[in-house]
Structure formats: C-alpha cells, structure tokens
Design a protein around this motif. Sequence first.
Motif, PDB file in Angstrom:
ATOM      1  N   GLU A 194       0.829  -1.209   0.000  1.00 33.04           N
ATOM      2  CA  GLU A 194       0.000   0.000   0.000  1.00 33.04           C
ATOM      3  C   GLU A 194       0.864   1.261   0.000  1.00 33.04           C
ATOM      4  OE1 GLU A 194      -2.472  -0.641   3.388  1.00 33.04           O
ATOM      5  OE2 GLU A 194      -3.797  -2.053   2.344  1.00 33.04           O
ATOM      6  N   ARG A 195       1.990   1.227   0.725  1.00 29.88           N
ATOM      7  CA  ARG A 195       2.917   2.363   0.727  1.00 29.88           C
ATOM      8  C   ARG A 195       3.455   2.624  -0.679  1.00 29.88           C
ATOM      9  NH1 ARG A 195       5.781   4.057   5.345  1.00 29.88           N
ATOM     10  NH2 ARG A 195       7.780   3.959   4.244  1.00 29.88           N
ATOM     11  N   MET A 196       3.825   1.545  -1.378  1.00 33.15           N
ATOM     12  CA  MET A 196       4.405   1.697  -2.708  1.00 33.15           C
ATOM     13  C   MET A 196       3.366   2.108  -3.750  1.00 33.15           C
ATOM     14  SD  MET A 196       7.574   1.534  -2.338  1.00 33.15           S
ATOM     15  CE  MET A 196       7.210   2.393  -0.792  1.00 33.15           C
ATOM     16  N   LEU A 197       2.123   1.704  -3.559  1.00 33.83           N
ATOM     17  CA  LEU A 197       1.075   2.184  -4.455  1.00 33.83           C
ATOM     18  C   LEU A 197       0.904   3.689  -4.280  1.00 33.83           C
ATOM     19  CD1 LEU A 197      -1.209   1.784  -6.472  1.00 33.83           C
ATOM     20  CD2 LEU A 197      -2.716   1.241  -4.535  1.00 33.83           C
ATOM     21  N   ARG A 198       0.924   4.146  -3.039  1.00 34.69           N
ATOM     22  CA  ARG A 198       0.789   5.586  -2.797  1.00 34.69           C
ATOM     23  C   ARG A 198       1.990   6.339  -3.376  1.00 34.69           C
ATOM     24  NH1 ARG A 198      -0.189   8.887   2.923  1.00 34.69           N
ATOM     25  NH2 ARG A 198      -1.001  10.758   1.899  1.00 34.69           N
ATOM     26  N   LEU A 199       3.181   5.751  -3.271  1.00 39.60           N
ATOM     27  CA  LEU A 199       4.354   6.389  -3.862  1.00 39.60           C
ATOM     28  C   LEU A 199       4.191   6.515  -5.373  1.00 39.60           C
ATOM     29  CD1 LEU A 199       7.373   7.357  -3.635  1.00 39.60           C
ATOM     30  CD2 LEU A 199       7.978   5.000  -4.178  1.00 39.60           C
ATOM     31  N   ALA A 200       3.749   5.423  -6.010  1.00 45.40           N
ATOM     32  CA  ALA A 200       3.629   5.415  -7.465  1.00 45.40           C
ATOM     33  C   ALA A 200       2.548   6.359  -7.970  1.00 45.40           C
ATOM     34  CB  ALA A 200       3.349   3.988  -7.951  1.00 45.40           C
TER      35      ALA A 200
END
Length: 257
Positions: A194-200
């Motif tokens: 979820e953190r990496m989706l928000r980053l992307a």
Amino acid sequence: MKIDLNSDLGESLGAWRMGDDHAMLSIVSSANVACGFHAGDAAGILRTLRQAAERGVAVGAHVAYPDLVGFGRRQMDVASADLQADVIYQIGALKGLAAVAGTSVRYVKPHGALYNTIAHDKRQAHDVIAAIRAIDPSLVLVGLAGSPLLGWAQASGLSTVAEAFADRAYMPDGSLVSRREKGSVLHDAQDVAERMLRLATEGVVTAVDGSIVRLKADSVCVHGDSPGAVEMARQVRALLERSGVKVAPFVDMGVVP
C-alpha cells in the motif's frame, strides 16, 4: 503510470545462501547483481545472470565496498584511487559474466554503506561517478531519491534514476532510517504494498514520525535478503498492477535517454 521494481540478487556465497533469486526474478523488472565485493561468488552470479536473461529482467551492477565480512554495510574511508579502481573492477567483471549469460549490464546501483555514503559525500560520490564514466558512460546510475548524488551525476553527464525503498522506513527529511535503529526494516507485506502504491500514484511516503515525505522515484527496491522478501515483492507488484500501474524496467520505459 509506470514504475520499475528491483531487487538485490546474486548474493549467495559458496555454501551460504542468500535470498531466492529464482523466485524473485519472476517478479521484479530489474536485478541489481552482486559483483563479489560484498557478496556473491562467480558461479552463483553467472547463474543469476542467466536466469535474468531468460526472464527479460534488466541487469545492473551492484557495486560495493570490499567488505565480505560486513556484507558491505560498514562505512569505509577508501582512497579515491582505490575506490575508482574497485568500482571499475566490479563493473568490468559483471560485464564479462553478463556477456556469457546472454545479457548486458545496463545500470549501476551501489550497495549498502557505499550507497548511503555517496548519497551525500561529494568526494566518494565523484569517485564512483568517475569510475562509471571511465568504463562505460552509457550506464545509468541509480541513487536515493532526493539525494545530492543525482544532481552531481547529472552534472557530470551521467543519466540517473531516483530510487525508493519498499521495505525501509523513512526519516522526515527523506533519508532512510539507519539499520541500527528499531523499525528500520518493514515486514508487513500488505502495508508495504500500500505504501508503494501511494508512492507510485501520489509521489509520497509516510515517515516514521507520521509526516508525509514527497519523493519522486522511478524505481522501487525490495531487498532480496529480507525475511519474506519474495511474498512482499509479489504483493507489491500485484497491487500496483491491479491499480493500473505498469511494472517495467526503467531502462526500457523512457525514464532515461
């Protein structure tokens, strides 16, 4: 939306096994392959390169300080002549093995303490930059998003890619929490995804103090030596793709010239 997913591979050494390269290479789009200075033996590195070639995964040289005992995570004050020669040596060795494996080295991503040091240490950063330019100026340098290193490299004529870390905690200033600190490495695969989706999608991550850090990154690293690394990488990629984010090597998606 597109993003690269990378992992540090080829780090097994003799009877000592590190990570699951075979499984990780079915998930990531780029492989940072050890060059023998912090980890990796020649036969294992060659095996990883062949598997990367079979799967169409882009290959980068994961250069490091000469620190097998410390896994390249101990900071070293290496003289410029030695550091430049060490980096040239490692890239050259990996280039030779890659050619035999049917692939090629497309970029350089320093490892561990060298990575963290050159993010801000101008002298060592310029040594690594000079080494890359000396052996192959077409190679892309991967560095910490928001760090001065990227500007120094670009000023010297190198192409660069900014990187974020899926499984590492961030300080409010965008630096990584030291591995000596509790909570520096993240283990909850769903939370990391979820953190990496928000980053992307939004270009932000949440720091350890709860503040929001803005990061522009075209590549995300999941460390291959972390517990549960394969499942974490799998969940990160699955969530990204379900959300419409394409995972592809940065060297093939127009991020760099």
